[in-house]
Design an enzyme around this catalytic site. Structure first.
Site, mmCIF file in Angstrom:
data_model
loop_
_atom_site.group_PDB
_atom_site.id
_atom_site.type_symbol
_atom_site.label_atom_id
_atom_site.label_comp_id
_atom_site.label_asym_id
_atom_site.label_seq_id
_atom_site.Cartn_x
_atom_site.Cartn_y
_atom_site.Cartn_z
ATOM 1 N N MET A 13 0.841 -1.196 0.000
ATOM 2 C CA MET A 13 0.000 0.000 0.000
ATOM 3 C C MET A 13 0.874 1.243 0.000
ATOM 4 S SD MET A 13 -3.262 0.877 0.076
ATOM 5 C CE MET A 13 -4.414 2.135 0.679
ATOM 6 N N GLY A 84 -4.995 4.622 7.658
ATOM 7 C CA GLY A 84 -5.533 3.541 6.841
ATOM 8 C C GLY A 84 -5.223 2.182 7.425
ATOM 9 N N ASN A 112 -11.692 1.837 4.834
ATOM 10 C CA ASN A 112 -11.450 1.476 3.437
ATOM 11 C C ASN A 112 -11.455 2.754 2.603
ATOM 12 O OD1 ASN A 112 -11.670 0.383 0.723
ATOM 13 N ND2 ASN A 112 -12.276 -1.531 1.688
ATOM 14 N N PHE A 113 -10.397 2.946 1.815
ATOM 15 C CA PHE A 113 -10.285 4.143 0.983
ATOM 16 C C PHE A 113 -11.026 4.005 -0.347
ATOM 17 C CE2 PHE A 113 -6.409 4.715 3.600
ATOM 18 C CZ PHE A 113 -6.587 6.030 3.985
ATOM 19 N N HIS A 140 -9.675 -11.110 1.865
ATOM 20 C CA HIS A 140 -8.472 -10.327 1.620
ATOM 21 C C HIS A 140 -7.307 -11.255 1.297
ATOM 22 C CE1 HIS A 140 -10.708 -7.005 3.467
ATOM 23 N NE2 HIS A 140 -9.795 -6.199 2.976
ATOM 24 N N HIS A 141 -6.204 -10.654 0.890
ATOM 25 C CA HIS A 141 -4.978 -11.387 0.605
ATOM 26 C C HIS A 141 -4.430 -12.004 1.889
ATOM 27 C CE1 HIS A 141 -2.658 -8.048 2.389
ATOM 28 N NE2 HIS A 141 -3.626 -7.299 1.883
ATOM 29 N N LYS A 144 -2.805 -9.906 5.001
ATOM 30 C CA LYS A 144 -3.513 -8.946 5.861
ATOM 31 C C LYS A 144 -3.429 -9.408 7.311
ATOM 32 C CE LYS A 144 -7.779 -6.310 6.382
ATOM 33 N NZ LYS A 144 -7.005 -5.080 6.586
ATOM 34 N N GLY A 150 -11.141 -4.050 9.102
ATOM 35 C CA GLY A 150 -11.771 -2.849 9.632
ATOM 36 C C GLY A 150 -13.030 -2.482 8.868
#
Length: 246
Positions: A13, A84, A112-113, A140-141, A144, A150
């Site tokens: 990220m 984040g 989450n963006f 998710h991958h 994480k 979240g």
């Protein structure tokens, strides 16, 4: 021009955010905070006490075990915060809000963006007024660190707050039924090939409603990162959710 320090700048990220900031006309990356020292075009710091550059905004995409200390440092050193990183508890957000207001700073915690994820949460909150029974599935991958995510926790909390009736009691409370957040079962999967995906399934007699969003790449988060960094100073204290800026 807002100056930015990026915490967690060498994760997947963080690398994406670095590239995004390089193209943002009104945001300038002036430092990176990281657990490891790596080559970069800006100063890299591995110790909070060693940071010797000033900035307007601290963007944090680190780990749940360090994000609180990072955010406290930023707020007490003249920076607004854009968080984040998942894992902050409701009590910790309240704590950060008090620190921000005491130092006349601002902050936003973003589960989450992605715009599609923000809309999913809004649509799910609206649907929960009419469909009492709901469950959340998030994928998710494998890298994480937290589970449930979240985003899933925030979605469940919104559903729990919005619904007006009592959901059907589960027959079993075994672990396979998932975590229970605000009375909403939440199931977390970790699989290769995924970045982020969330689905909310509502059930009622004779019908179902499914709301789903998928982020195929971390590019989906970058617009939200920029929006938050540009506008966090508009907020009062520390608030949760990108929708506060939409």
């Amino acid at each position: 021009m807002k100056k930015v320090i990026l915490a967690g700048g060498f994760g997947k990220m963080g690398i994406e955010i670095q590239a995004t900031l390089a193209k943002a006309p009104d945001l300038e990356l002036v430092g990176i905070f990281s657990a490891t020292k790596r080559p970069a075009d800006v100063p890299v710091f591995t110790d909070l006490a060693a940071i010797d550059v000033t900035a307007d905004v601290w963007i944090d995409v680190t780990r749940p075990d360090v994000v609180l200390a990072n955010a406290q440092y930023a707020l007490t050193n003249g920076m607004d915060i854009v968080i984040g990183t998942s894992g902050l508890s409701a009590e910790q957000v309240v704590e950060l809000d008090a620190v921000a207001q005491a130092h006349n700073q601002h902050g936003i915690v973003v589960p989450n963006f992605s715009l599609s994820a923000v809309l999913l949460m809004r649509f799910a909150s609206e649907a929960a007024k009419y469909f009492v029974d709901a469950e959340v599935l998030e994928i998710h991958h494998p890298g994480k660190l937290d589970a449930p995510s979240g985003t899933a926790k925030a979605t469940a909390a919104l559903i729990g707050a919005a619904r007006t009736g009592t959901p059907a009691a589960p027959v079993s409370t075994d672990a396979a039924r998932g975590d229970l957040i605000a009375g909403v079962p939440v199931h977390a999967m970790r699989l290769p090939g995924y970045v982020a995906e969330e689905e909310v399934v509502f059930g009622a007699p004779g019908e179902t409603l499914r709301i789903k969003q998928t982020s195929f790449s971390r590019e989906s988060f970058m617009g939200g990162v920029v929006l938050a960094a540009q506008n966090v100073a508009q907020l009062t204290g520390v608030q949760v959710g990108l929708d506060k800026l939409l």
